[in-house]
Write a protein that holds these residues in place. Structure first.
Motif, mmCIF file in Angstrom:
data_model
loop_
_atom_site.group_PDB
_atom_site.id
_atom_site.type_symbol
_atom_site.label_atom_id
_atom_site.label_comp_id
_atom_site.label_asym_id
_atom_site.label_seq_id
_atom_site.Cartn_x
_atom_site.Cartn_y
_atom_site.Cartn_z
ATOM 1 N N LEU A 155 -32.675 -20.040 -7.658
ATOM 2 C CA LEU A 155 -32.248 -21.157 -8.308
ATOM 3 C C LEU A 155 -31.726 -20.899 -9.656
ATOM 4 C CD1 LEU A 155 -34.162 -24.294 -7.388
ATOM 5 C CD2 LEU A 155 -31.890 -23.790 -6.659
ATOM 6 N N LYS A 156 -30.454 -20.547 -9.848
ATOM 7 C CA LYS A 156 -30.065 -20.215 -11.294
ATOM 8 C C LYS A 156 -28.866 -21.244 -11.707
ATOM 9 C CE LYS A 156 -29.730 -16.020 -12.895
ATOM 10 N NZ LYS A 156 -29.408 -14.692 -13.124
ATOM 11 N N PRO A 157 -29.169 -22.278 -12.822
ATOM 12 C CA PRO A 157 -28.177 -22.691 -13.448
ATOM 13 C C PRO A 157 -26.660 -21.766 -13.918
ATOM 14 C CG PRO A 157 -29.757 -22.453 -14.920
ATOM 15 C CD PRO A 157 -30.270 -21.949 -13.956
ATOM 16 N N ASP A 158 -26.795 -20.688 -13.765
ATOM 17 C CA ASP A 158 -25.771 -19.896 -14.351
ATOM 18 C C ASP A 158 -24.991 -19.134 -13.255
ATOM 19 O OD1 ASP A 158 -27.479 -18.019 -13.729
ATOM 20 O OD2 ASP A 158 -27.747 -17.063 -15.527
ATOM 21 N N THR A 159 -25.164 -19.798 -11.916
ATOM 22 C CA THR A 159 -24.444 -19.399 -10.764
ATOM 23 C C THR A 159 -23.353 -20.263 -10.411
ATOM 24 O OG1 THR A 159 -26.458 -18.142 -9.790
ATOM 25 C CG2 THR A 159 -24.752 -18.823 -8.308
ATOM 26 N N VAL A 160 -22.215 -19.687 -10.117
ATOM 27 C CA VAL A 160 -21.232 -20.628 -9.603
ATOM 28 C C VAL A 160 -21.334 -20.773 -7.900
ATOM 29 C CG1 VAL A 160 -18.639 -20.477 -9.120
ATOM 30 C CG2 VAL A 160 -19.674 -19.623 -11.242
ATOM 31 N N TRP A 161 -21.245 -21.772 -7.351
ATOM 32 C CA TRP A 161 -21.322 -21.866 -5.879
ATOM 33 C C TRP A 161 -19.919 -22.458 -5.440
ATOM 34 C CZ3 TRP A 161 -26.450 -20.622 -4.942
ATOM 35 C CH2 TRP A 161 -27.290 -20.758 -5.818
ATOM 36 N N ARG A 162 -19.440 -21.871 -4.280
ATOM 37 C CA ARG A 162 -18.127 -22.512 -3.675
ATOM 38 C C ARG A 162 -18.488 -22.322 -2.090
ATOM 39 N NH1 ARG A 162 -17.749 -24.469 -7.980
ATOM 40 N NH2 ARG A 162 -15.974 -24.616 -9.434
ATOM 41 N N GLU A 163 -17.681 -23.116 -1.543
ATOM 42 C CA GLU A 163 -17.769 -23.010 0.065
ATOM 43 C C GLU A 163 -16.276 -22.811 0.506
ATOM 44 O OE1 GLU A 163 -21.911 -24.859 1.916
ATOM 45 O OE2 GLU A 163 -19.890 -26.240 1.680
ATOM 46 N N LEU A 164 -15.929 -21.897 1.365
ATOM 47 C CA LEU A 164 -14.653 -21.871 1.881
ATOM 48 C C LEU A 164 -14.912 -22.443 3.499
ATOM 49 C CD1 LEU A 164 -13.499 -18.082 1.467
ATOM 50 C CD2 LEU A 164 -12.584 -20.124 0.104
ATOM 51 N N VAL A 165 -14.175 -23.575 3.855
ATOM 52 C CA VAL A 165 -14.506 -24.299 4.932
ATOM 53 C C VAL A 165 -13.312 -23.933 5.864
ATOM 54 C CG1 VAL A 165 -15.001 -26.424 6.211
ATOM 55 C CG2 VAL A 165 -16.112 -26.072 3.953
ATOM 56 N N LEU A 166 -13.231 -23.488 7.199
ATOM 57 C CA LEU A 166 -12.237 -23.556 8.020
ATOM 58 C C LEU A 166 -11.632 -24.433 8.730
ATOM 59 C CD1 LEU A 166 -10.380 -21.430 9.619
ATOM 60 C CD2 LEU A 166 -12.055 -21.611 11.543
ATOM 61 N N GLU A 167 -10.266 -24.891 8.445
ATOM 62 C CA GLU A 167 -9.652 -26.268 9.014
ATOM 63 C C GLU A 167 -8.742 -25.888 9.995
ATOM 64 O OE1 GLU A 167 -10.513 -29.046 7.422
ATOM 65 O OE2 GLU A 167 -11.036 -28.266 5.552
ATOM 66 N N GLY A 168 -8.964 -27.056 10.944
ATOM 67 C CA GLY A 168 -8.027 -26.775 12.220
ATOM 68 C C GLY A 168 -8.865 -26.004 13.484
ATOM 69 N N LYS A 181 -6.195 -22.053 7.762
ATOM 70 C CA LYS A 181 -5.979 -22.743 6.526
ATOM 71 C C LYS A 181 -7.724 -23.160 6.327
ATOM 72 C CE LYS A 181 -4.614 -25.905 3.819
ATOM 73 N NZ LYS A 181 -3.507 -25.783 2.749
ATOM 74 N N VAL A 182 -7.907 -22.982 4.975
ATOM 75 C CA VAL A 182 -9.092 -23.126 4.589
ATOM 76 C C VAL A 182 -9.266 -24.124 3.432
ATOM 77 C CG1 VAL A 182 -10.102 -20.896 5.321
ATOM 78 C CG2 VAL A 182 -9.058 -21.256 2.872
ATOM 79 N N SER A 183 -10.266 -25.045 3.432
ATOM 80 C CA SER A 183 -10.425 -25.793 2.003
ATOM 81 C C SER A 183 -11.564 -25.142 1.312
ATOM 82 C CB SER A 183 -10.718 -27.140 2.286
ATOM 83 O OG SER A 183 -11.905 -27.156 3.032
ATOM 84 N N ILE A 184 -11.419 -25.327 -0.274
ATOM 85 C CA ILE A 184 -12.260 -24.806 -1.113
ATOM 86 C C ILE A 184 -13.093 -25.827 -1.625
ATOM 87 C CG2 ILE A 184 -12.716 -23.057 -3.021
ATOM 88 C CD1 ILE A 184 -10.157 -21.693 -2.252
ATOM 89 N N ARG A 185 -14.467 -26.020 -1.588
ATOM 90 C CA ARG A 185 -15.246 -27.032 -2.319
ATOM 91 C C ARG A 185 -16.382 -26.589 -3.038
ATOM 92 N NH1 ARG A 185 -17.349 -29.503 3.547
ATOM 93 N NH2 ARG A 185 -18.990 -28.065 3.812
ATOM 94 N N GLU A 186 -16.900 -27.251 -4.072
ATOM 95 C CA GLU A 186 -17.877 -26.885 -4.774
ATOM 96 C C GLU A 186 -19.029 -26.973 -4.275
ATOM 97 O OE1 GLU A 186 -20.226 -27.826 -9.133
ATOM 98 O OE2 GLU A 186 -18.071 -28.864 -8.567
ATOM 99 N N LYS A 187 -20.061 -26.303 -4.025
ATOM 100 C CA LYS A 187 -21.308 -26.391 -3.430
ATOM 101 C C LYS A 187 -22.236 -26.641 -4.469
ATOM 102 C CE LYS A 187 -24.462 -26.067 -0.117
ATOM 103 N NZ LYS A 187 -24.623 -26.869 0.815
ATOM 104 N N ALA A 219 -5.194 -16.988 -4.759
ATOM 105 C CA ALA A 219 -5.238 -15.731 -3.895
ATOM 106 C C ALA A 219 -5.631 -15.810 -2.506
ATOM 107 C CB ALA A 219 -5.528 -14.753 -5.002
ATOM 108 N N ILE A 220 -6.933 -16.240 -2.923
ATOM 109 C CA ILE A 220 -7.608 -16.444 -1.456
ATOM 110 C C ILE A 220 -7.040 -17.484 -0.358
ATOM 111 C CG2 ILE A 220 -9.880 -17.552 -0.648
ATOM 112 C CD1 ILE A 220 -11.362 -17.237 -3.236
ATOM 113 N N GLU A 221 -6.349 -18.235 -0.892
ATOM 114 C CA GLU A 221 -5.782 -19.206 0.109
ATOM 115 C C GLU A 221 -4.503 -18.827 0.511
ATOM 116 O OE1 GLU A 221 -5.202 -22.689 -2.461
ATOM 117 O OE2 GLU A 221 -7.034 -23.549 -1.867
ATOM 118 N N ALA A 222 -3.574 -17.963 -0.206
ATOM 119 C CA ALA A 222 -2.682 -17.174 0.217
ATOM 120 C C ALA A 222 -2.949 -15.886 1.396
ATOM 121 C CB ALA A 222 -1.921 -16.686 -1.037
#
Length: 283
Positions: free
Chosen positions: A112-125, A93-99, A82-85
């Protein structure tokens, strides 16, 4: 549309154009999350929520979310399409990678919490910015607390770009509680966030009360407060100690790149903040 959207910010240089593009990307990401029904499970909080929905006059970098119920198995992966769409629909265009974060390089997040989800949206182009075709270096961090301290209230807030949609957000008193928890208990001593102090000033000057119960829940969750409650005096004692011991030069150095008028910081000093917090309201 993106170029026209950036122009609405009236950027004076490439850095300001990149800041505008980052905020636009944040709103597109929120639209994608909304379309994917993410806000049935989570709420938006933090400095970016304050800027987008309440007019905080500084730029912010991260998108911070808290699940509405504890779920250690939660993952962002189902929401990526849904994010990419949403970005594709805007011609981006974005790429999504684990942070991956460690104690060594963690200077952006409060805890610093081990129960946190980390992701990055990186702009391409590339994208035109004020007539210049260049590849801006824009990264959006998404953080989701899977095992959050609960006891917060939420409200639905409307955005009208890139389409009309609603975002579930923390209410202002609970946003304020989270901000003061971060200001008082960040895990490093030398790298301070002037943004915390700028936001505190904003809350106080707006007359927004701090929800003390939620502050305690956050402080207990992070292990920084052992008691079940805290008195108003106890809270003010913690805050006054922080004001007297923080390196104010570093506080001001951190916030400068996020605001348009650094002259506003000229009054900042320990004495100023000690006087300012006398006006802080407690809910």
């Amino acid at each position: 549309m993106i170029k026209e959207w950036i122009a609405e910010y009236k950027p004076r240089n490439a850095d300001e154009a990149s800041q505008a593009l980052r905020e636009i990307m944040q709103e597109i990401a929120l639209a994608g999350l909304s379309r994917g029904a993410f806000f049935e499970k989570a709420a938006f909080y933090g400095g970016t929520a304050l800027r987008i929905f309440h007019g905080l006059d500084r730029f912010s970098e991260d998108l911070d979310f808290s699940l509405l119920e504890v779920n250690p198995k939660f993952t962002l992966d189902p929401f990526f399409p849904a994010i990419e769409a949403e970005f594709d629909a805007m011609g981006l265009k974005v790429s999504i990678r684990e942070k991956k974060k460690t104690l060594v390089n963690n200077i952006d997040s409060a805890f610093l919490k081990p129960d946190t989800v980390w992701r990055e949206l990186v702009l391409e182009g590339t994208i035109p910015q004020n007539g210049l075709d260049q590849k801006p270096s824009v990264t959006i961090k998404l953080e989701v607390d899977r095992e959050p301290p609960l006891g917060f209230d939420t409200e639905e807030k409307l955005l009208i770009k890139p389409v009309s949609f609603y975002v579930k957000c923390f209410t202002l008193p609970h946003l304020f509680a989270g901000k003061m928890h971060a200001l008082l208990f960040r895990k490093w001593k030398e790298n301070v966030k002037g943004r915390d102090w700028y936001d505190m000033e904003w809350y106080i000057k707006k007359g927004i009360p701090l929800d003390l119960n939620h502050f305690v829940m956050r402080a207990r969750d992070s292990g920084d407060w052992k008691e079940a409650t805290i008195s108003e005096k106890g809270f003010h004692d913690l805050l006054e100690h922080k004001i007297k011991t923080v390196n104010m030069d570093r506080v001001k150095a951190d916030i400068r790149r996020f605001i348009a008028n650094p002259e506003r910081l000229d009054i900042w000093s320990s004495a100023y903040f000690l006087d300012l917090v006398k006006h802080l309201k407690i809910a």
